[in-house]
Design a protein around this motif. Structure first.
Motif, PDB file in Angstrom:
ATOM      1  N   PRO A  14     -40.054   9.041   0.238  1.00  0.00           N
ATOM      2  CA  PRO A  14     -41.338   9.555   0.733  1.00  0.00           C
ATOM      3  C   PRO A  14     -42.476   9.130  -0.189  1.00  0.00           C
ATOM      4  O   PRO A  14     -42.848   9.854  -1.109  1.00  0.00           O
ATOM      5  N   LEU A  15     -43.000   7.938   0.038  1.00  0.00           N
ATOM      6  CA  LEU A  15     -44.055   7.400  -0.813  1.00  0.00           C
ATOM      7  C   LEU A  15     -45.384   7.372  -0.078  1.00  0.00           C
ATOM      8  O   LEU A  15     -45.432   7.390   1.150  1.00  0.00           O
ATOM      9  N   TRP A  16     -46.444   7.282  -0.837  1.00  0.00           N
ATOM     10  CA  TRP A  16     -47.791   7.109  -0.326  1.00  0.00           C
ATOM     11  C   TRP A  16     -47.906   5.711   0.275  1.00  0.00           C
ATOM     12  O   TRP A  16     -47.181   4.796  -0.094  1.00  0.00           O
ATOM     13  N   PRO A  26     -36.582  11.131 -19.748  1.00  0.00           N
ATOM     14  CA  PRO A  26     -36.654  12.430 -19.065  1.00  0.00           C
ATOM     15  C   PRO A  26     -37.944  12.646 -18.272  1.00  0.00           C
ATOM     16  O   PRO A  26     -38.074  13.649 -17.566  1.00  0.00           O
ATOM     17  N   TRP A  27     -38.893  11.743 -18.379  1.00  0.00           N
ATOM     18  CA  TRP A  27     -40.188  11.930 -17.707  1.00  0.00           C
ATOM     19  C   TRP A  27     -40.131  11.362 -16.298  1.00  0.00           C
ATOM     20  O   TRP A  27     -39.658  10.245 -16.086  1.00  0.00           O
ATOM     21  N   ARG A  28     -40.653  12.144 -15.345  1.00  0.00           N
ATOM     22  CA  ARG A  28     -40.592  11.784 -13.928  1.00  0.00           C
ATOM     23  C   ARG A  28     -41.989  11.675 -13.334  1.00  0.00           C
ATOM     24  O   ARG A  28     -42.910  12.378 -13.736  1.00  0.00           O
ATOM     25  N   LEU A  29     -42.118  10.837 -12.326  1.00  0.00           N
ATOM     26  CA  LEU A  29     -43.366  10.709 -11.583  1.00  0.00           C
ATOM     27  C   LEU A  29     -43.651  11.995 -10.813  1.00  0.00           C
ATOM     28  O   LEU A  29     -44.791  12.447 -10.731  1.00  0.00           O
ATOM     29  N   ALA A  30     -42.610  12.562 -10.231  1.00  0.00           N
ATOM     30  CA  ALA A  30     -42.693  13.807  -9.455  1.00  0.00           C
ATOM     31  C   ALA A  30     -43.755  13.681  -8.365  1.00  0.00           C
ATOM     32  O   ALA A  30     -43.756  12.732  -7.607  1.00  0.00           O
ATOM     33  N   ASP A  31     -44.694  14.623  -8.332  1.00  0.00           N
ATOM     34  CA  ASP A  31     -45.651  14.677  -7.226  1.00  0.00           C
ATOM     35  C   ASP A  31     -47.021  14.090  -7.558  1.00  0.00           C
ATOM     36  O   ASP A  31     -47.987  14.354  -6.850  1.00  0.00           O
ATOM     37  N   LEU A  32     -47.114  13.286  -8.609  1.00  0.00           N
ATOM     38  CA  LEU A  32     -48.400  12.679  -8.941  1.00  0.00           C
ATOM     39  C   LEU A  32     -48.801  11.657  -7.866  1.00  0.00           C
ATOM     40  O   LEU A  32     -48.026  10.769  -7.521  1.00  0.00           O
TER      41      LEU A  32
END
Length: 178
Positions: free
Chosen positions: A111-113, A163-169
Motif C-alpha cells: 500500500p504505497l503512495w 530497527p528503524w521503519r518508514l511506517a506511516d510517513l
C-alpha cells in the motif's frame, strides 16, 4: 539526534545542488539544522532516509562492518522464477564483484503512495513486487542485482534500516526517532 525522512522520488540526498537546472534537495523539507544523511538513497529511489547530527551514529549506521540490514520493496518487470530468487539469495556477481546473499521473497503489491511521475505500465509485460533485505550498500546495488537476474527494477522504496521503519510517513514528511 536521529531523523527519519520519507525521501520522495526525484530528490537528491544532499542539501545543495550545483547542476543547471538545480534539482530538488533535502533543503526542501524543513529538516533541523546540523543534520546530514547517514547513507544515501538514489535520486530515483524513494523511502526511508536517516539523518543525524552525530558522527559516531552515522558511522555505525553506514559502515559495512556493522551490517545494518536495509529492507526494500522492489517492483520488478517480469514474473520472478524460483531460480532468479535463489540467485539473489545466494548473491550475484556484479561488475564490482560478488554481492553478499540477500533475503528475498515475493510480496503482494504494497500500500504505497502514487509516484510522481508514475511507473510506466505495459499491458503485455507483467510486474511483481519483492521484499529484499541487504547487509551491504553498494551504489545502485538493488537495481543492479535485480537486473543481473533478469528482473529490471521499476520502482524502489526503502522501508527499513536496522530497527528503524518508514511506517506511516508520507513522502516529504519526517519525524525524530527515539
Amino acid at each position: 539526534m536521529l531523523i527519519a525522512l520519507n525521501k520522495p522520488y526525484g530528490v537528491l540526498c544532499q542539501f545543495t545542488d550545483r547542476s543547471t537546472p538545480p534539482r530538488r534537495t533535502l533543503a526542501a523539507f524543513g529538516l533541523p539544522a546540523g543534520v546530514y544523511p547517514a547513507g544515501r538513497l538514489d535520486f530515483d529511489s524513494e523511502g526511508l532516509l536517516l539523518l543525524t547530527d552525530d558522527g559516531a551514529l552515522a558511522h555505525r549506521l553506514t559502515d559495512p562492518r556493522h551490517k545494518q540490514p536495509k529492507t526494500y520493496w522492489v517492483q520488478v518487470e517480469g514474473t520472478p522464477r524460483a531460480e532468479q530468487l535463489a540467485a539473489l539469495r545466494h548473491g550475484v556477481v556484479l561488475g564490482d564483484g560478488p554481492t553478499r546473499p540477500a533475503q528475498v521473497r515475493t510480496i503482494a503489491p504494497p500500500p504505497l503512495w502514487p509516484r510522481d511521475p508514475p511507473v510506466r505500465f505495459r499491458k503485455t509485460v507483467p510486474d511483481a513486487w519483492l521484499e529484499l533485505t541487504l547487509r551491504e550498500g553498494r551504489n545502485r546495488q538493488v537495481r543492479r542485482m535485480t537486473a543481473a537476474v533478469g528482473l529490471p527494477t521499476l520502482r524502489l522504496v526503502r522501508v527499513a534500516i536496522g530497527p528503524w521503519r518508514l511506517a506511516d510517513l508520507a513522502p516529504g514528511q519526517w519525524r525524530a526517532c527515539a
